[in-house]
Each structure stands twice: as structure tokens, then as C-alpha cells.
Motif scaffolding. Structure first.
Motif, PDB file in Angstrom:
ATOM      1  N   SER A  81      -7.553   3.149   9.547  1.00  0.00           N
ATOM      2  CA  SER A  81      -6.434   2.401   9.475  1.00  0.00           C
ATOM      3  C   SER A  81      -7.044   0.920   8.725  1.00  0.00           C
ATOM      4  N   SER A  82      -8.134   0.489   8.418  1.00  0.00           N
ATOM      5  CA  SER A  82      -8.472  -0.668   7.903  1.00  0.00           C
ATOM      6  C   SER A  82      -7.931  -0.905   6.480  1.00  0.00           C
ATOM      7  N   GLN A  83      -7.496  -0.004   5.790  1.00  0.00           N
ATOM      8  CA  GLN A  83      -7.243  -0.332   4.465  1.00  0.00           C
ATOM      9  C   GLN A  83      -5.852   0.104   4.209  1.00  0.00           C
ATOM     10  N   ILE A  84      -4.966  -0.935   3.712  1.00  0.00           N
ATOM     11  CA  ILE A  84      -3.458  -0.550   3.562  1.00  0.00           C
ATOM     12  C   ILE A  84      -3.073  -0.737   2.084  1.00  0.00           C
ATOM     13  N   LEU A  85      -1.826  -0.194   1.848  1.00  0.00           N
ATOM     14  CA  LEU A  85      -1.290  -0.488   0.546  1.00  0.00           C
ATOM     15  C   LEU A  85       0.249  -1.333   0.814  1.00  0.00           C
ATOM     16  N   LEU A  86       0.178  -2.369   0.021  1.00  0.00           N
ATOM     17  CA  LEU A  86       1.456  -2.951   0.165  1.00  0.00           C
ATOM     18  C   LEU A  86       2.370  -2.904  -0.951  1.00  0.00           C
ATOM     19  N   ALA A  87       3.516  -2.669  -0.925  1.00  0.00           N
ATOM     20  CA  ALA A  87       4.670  -2.702  -1.864  1.00  0.00           C
ATOM     21  C   ALA A  87       5.714  -4.019  -1.813  1.00  0.00           C
ATOM     22  N   VAL A  88       5.816  -4.559  -3.013  1.00  0.00           N
ATOM     23  CA  VAL A  88       6.652  -5.809  -2.935  1.00  0.00           C
ATOM     24  C   VAL A  88       7.777  -5.888  -4.028  1.00  0.00           C
ATOM     25  N   PRO A  89       8.591  -6.552  -3.934  1.00  0.00           N
ATOM     26  CA  PRO A  89       9.742  -6.304  -4.971  1.00  0.00           C
ATOM     27  C   PRO A  89       9.071  -6.915  -6.369  1.00  0.00           C
ATOM     28  N   SER A  90       9.346  -6.357  -7.513  1.00  0.00           N
ATOM     29  CA  SER A  90       8.775  -6.871  -8.616  1.00  0.00           C
ATOM     30  C   SER A  90       9.121  -8.140  -9.189  1.00  0.00           C
ATOM     31  N   SER A  91       8.490  -8.959  -9.826  1.00  0.00           N
ATOM     32  CA  SER A  91       8.801 -10.356 -10.137  1.00  0.00           C
ATOM     33  C   SER A  91       9.491 -10.124 -11.845  1.00  0.00           C
ATOM     34  N   LYS A  92       9.018  -9.086 -12.390  1.00  0.00           N
ATOM     35  CA  LYS A  92       9.530  -9.011 -13.787  1.00  0.00           C
ATOM     36  C   LYS A  92      10.693  -8.023 -14.065  1.00  0.00           C
ATOM     37  N   ASP A  93      10.926  -7.170 -12.923  1.00  0.00           N
ATOM     38  CA  ASP A  93      12.105  -6.337 -12.992  1.00  0.00           C
ATOM     39  C   ASP A  93      12.722  -6.354 -11.687  1.00  0.00           C
ATOM     40  N   PRO A  94      14.027  -6.773 -11.671  1.00  0.00           N
ATOM     41  CA  PRO A  94      14.495  -6.681 -10.094  1.00  0.00           C
ATOM     42  C   PRO A  94      15.173  -5.382  -9.491  1.00  0.00           C
ATOM     43  N   ASN A  95      14.815  -4.475 -10.496  1.00  0.00           N
ATOM     44  CA  ASN A  95      15.243  -2.920 -10.110  1.00  0.00           C
ATOM     45  C   ASN A  95      13.932  -2.309  -9.657  1.00  0.00           C
ATOM     46  N   ALA A  96      12.987  -2.897  -9.584  1.00  0.00           N
ATOM     47  CA  ALA A  96      11.411  -2.124  -9.623  1.00  0.00           C
ATOM     48  C   ALA A  96      10.652  -2.780  -8.356  1.00  0.00           C
ATOM     49  N   VAL A  97       9.621  -1.816  -8.325  1.00  0.00           N
ATOM     50  CA  VAL A  97       8.873  -2.392  -6.866  1.00  0.00           C
ATOM     51  C   VAL A  97       7.247  -2.673  -7.934  1.00  0.00           C
ATOM     52  N   SER A  98       6.508  -3.287  -7.031  1.00  0.00           N
ATOM     53  CA  SER A  98       5.204  -3.691  -7.696  1.00  0.00           C
ATOM     54  C   SER A  98       4.236  -3.307  -6.454  1.00  0.00           C
ATOM     55  N   PRO A  99       3.826  -2.007  -6.826  1.00  0.00           N
ATOM     56  CA  PRO A  99       2.607  -1.543  -5.988  1.00  0.00           C
ATOM     57  C   PRO A  99       1.319  -2.265  -6.469  1.00  0.00           C
ATOM     58  N   GLY A 100       0.345  -1.826  -6.026  1.00  0.00           N
ATOM     59  CA  GLY A 100      -0.990  -2.410  -6.537  1.00  0.00           C
ATOM     60  C   GLY A 100      -1.661  -3.514  -5.644  1.00  0.00           C
ATOM     61  N   PHE A 101      -1.399  -3.621  -4.392  1.00  0.00           N
ATOM     62  CA  PHE A 101      -2.051  -4.502  -3.615  1.00  0.00           C
ATOM     63  C   PHE A 101      -2.835  -3.715  -2.635  1.00  0.00           C
ATOM     64  N   SER A 102      -4.015  -3.567  -2.451  1.00  0.00           N
ATOM     65  CA  SER A 102      -4.815  -2.631  -1.507  1.00  0.00           C
ATOM     66  C   SER A 102      -6.041  -3.494  -1.172  1.00  0.00           C
ATOM     67  N   HIS A 103      -5.918  -3.577   0.236  1.00  0.00           N
ATOM     68  CA  HIS A 103      -6.862  -4.335   1.096  1.00  0.00           C
ATOM     69  C   HIS A 103      -7.728  -3.958   2.186  1.00  0.00           C
ATOM     70  N   SER A 104      -8.709  -4.315   2.572  1.00  0.00           N
ATOM     71  CA  SER A 104      -9.277  -3.962   3.690  1.00  0.00           C
ATOM     72  C   SER A 104      -9.664  -4.988   4.501  1.00  0.00           C
ATOM     73  N   ILE A 105      -9.628  -4.728   6.043  1.00  0.00           N
ATOM     74  CA  ILE A 105     -10.153  -5.940   6.651  1.00  0.00           C
ATOM     75  C   ILE A 105     -11.419  -5.585   7.327  1.00  0.00           C
TER      76      ILE A 105
END
Length: 157
Positions: free
Chosen positions: A133-157
Motif C-alpha cells: 500500500s506504499s503506492q497510491i493513485l489520486l484522482a482530482v477534478p479536471s482543471s480544463k473540463d468541469p465535467n471530467a476527472v484528472s487521473p494521472g498522479f501516482s506516488h510512492s512513499i
């Protein structure tokens, strides 16, 4: 309806987010002014208090029981290191009763600029590519389209 067993008080403004973790022995509460309080549920007392954001906190979550993720209306997501052994050294003065805004925050591990122009917080899950569980994916609201989600952040501790 039954009466509450106990009411936890300590925020100076409305609480916007709550999250239980560490097998329900801790509760993280976050408010409209950016304050975060980590509560020890068995003793009903704060074990850490800090101002995580300059404005309202939209969401909180835990990552590996030793890190807390906060998402604020200040367009930031922060990952704070709050291990059990760190708790005795952290500030416990509640913002509702403390005149000073200077509270020693936990160690800041990561900061991520995000869109917070709406009222939606982040979502997270363990990475499918990681056995731990040391690596996660985060999804946040898109900054370009208010009806979309921006995945694409993956990080490890």
C-alpha cells in the motif's frame, strides 16, 4: 433517535471533512478555515492540531496509517507524516480555544497543485501495479473540463 455518546468540540468553524483510521482509534476532522485535528478516539482528546490550508479543507484520507492527505480550497493537496511516535511532539491546542495561530505542523512529505474551483475533493486507491500500500493513485477534478476527472498522479512513499 439515541443521544450521542460524546460530542467532540474544538473547531472554530464548520467541519467539512471527517475520516477514521488506525482501526478506528483515530479521527481526523478538518474545517472551513483550514484547521485539521487528529483525535484519539478512546480518550477523546486531540493528539495533533495544525492549520493545513489557508482556506477550507475539502477532504482528508490516510495513507499507510502514518500519513494524512488533505485537500484544500487553496488548490493544494498535502501529504503529512503523522506516525504514532510523532504524536507526543505535536501541538494539541485546539483552534477554538487557542489565541495563537502558530501550531507546529507535522512533517510535510508531498505537495501537489490541483484545481479546487469546485466543491469536489480527491479520491484515492492503492495502485494496481504495487503489491504493497506504499503506492497510491489520486484522482482530482479536471482543471480544463468541469465535467471530467484528472487521473494521472501516482506516488510512492
Amino acid at each position: 433517535m439515541d443521544a450521542p455518546v460524546y460530542v467532540i468540540r474544538g473547531h472554530p468553524s464548520p467541519v467539512h471533512s471527517l475520516h477514521f483510521y488506525r482501526s478506528n482509534s483515530r479521527l481526523v476532522s478538518a474545517d472551513a478555515e483550514g484547521w485539521v485535528v487528529l483525535w484519539d478516539i478512546p480518550v477523546r482528546r486531540p493528539v495533533a492540531v495544525w492549520r493545513a490550508h489557508d482556506s477550507a479543507v475539502l477532504g482528508v484520507a490516510d495513507w499507510d496509517d502514518s500519513n494524512i492527505i488533505t485537500h484544500g480550497r487553496d488548490n493544494k493537496i498535502y501529504v503529512w507524516q503523522v506516525r504514532s511516535e510523532d504524536e507526543p511532539s505535536l501541538d494539541t491546542r485546539l483552534p477554538a480555544t487557542s489565541s495563537s495561530e502558530h501550531h507546529r505542523p507535522p512533517w510535510l512529505l508531498h505537495a501537489l497543485d490541483v484545481n479546487a474551483l469546485n466543491f469536489c475533493s480527491f479520491a484515492m486507491c492503492p495502485s494496481l501495479n504495487s503489491a504493497s500500500s506504499s503506492q497510491i493513485l489520486l484522482a482530482v477534478p479536471s482543471s480544463k473540463d468541469p465535467n471530467a476527472v484528472s487521473p494521472g498522479f501516482s506516488h510512492s512513499i
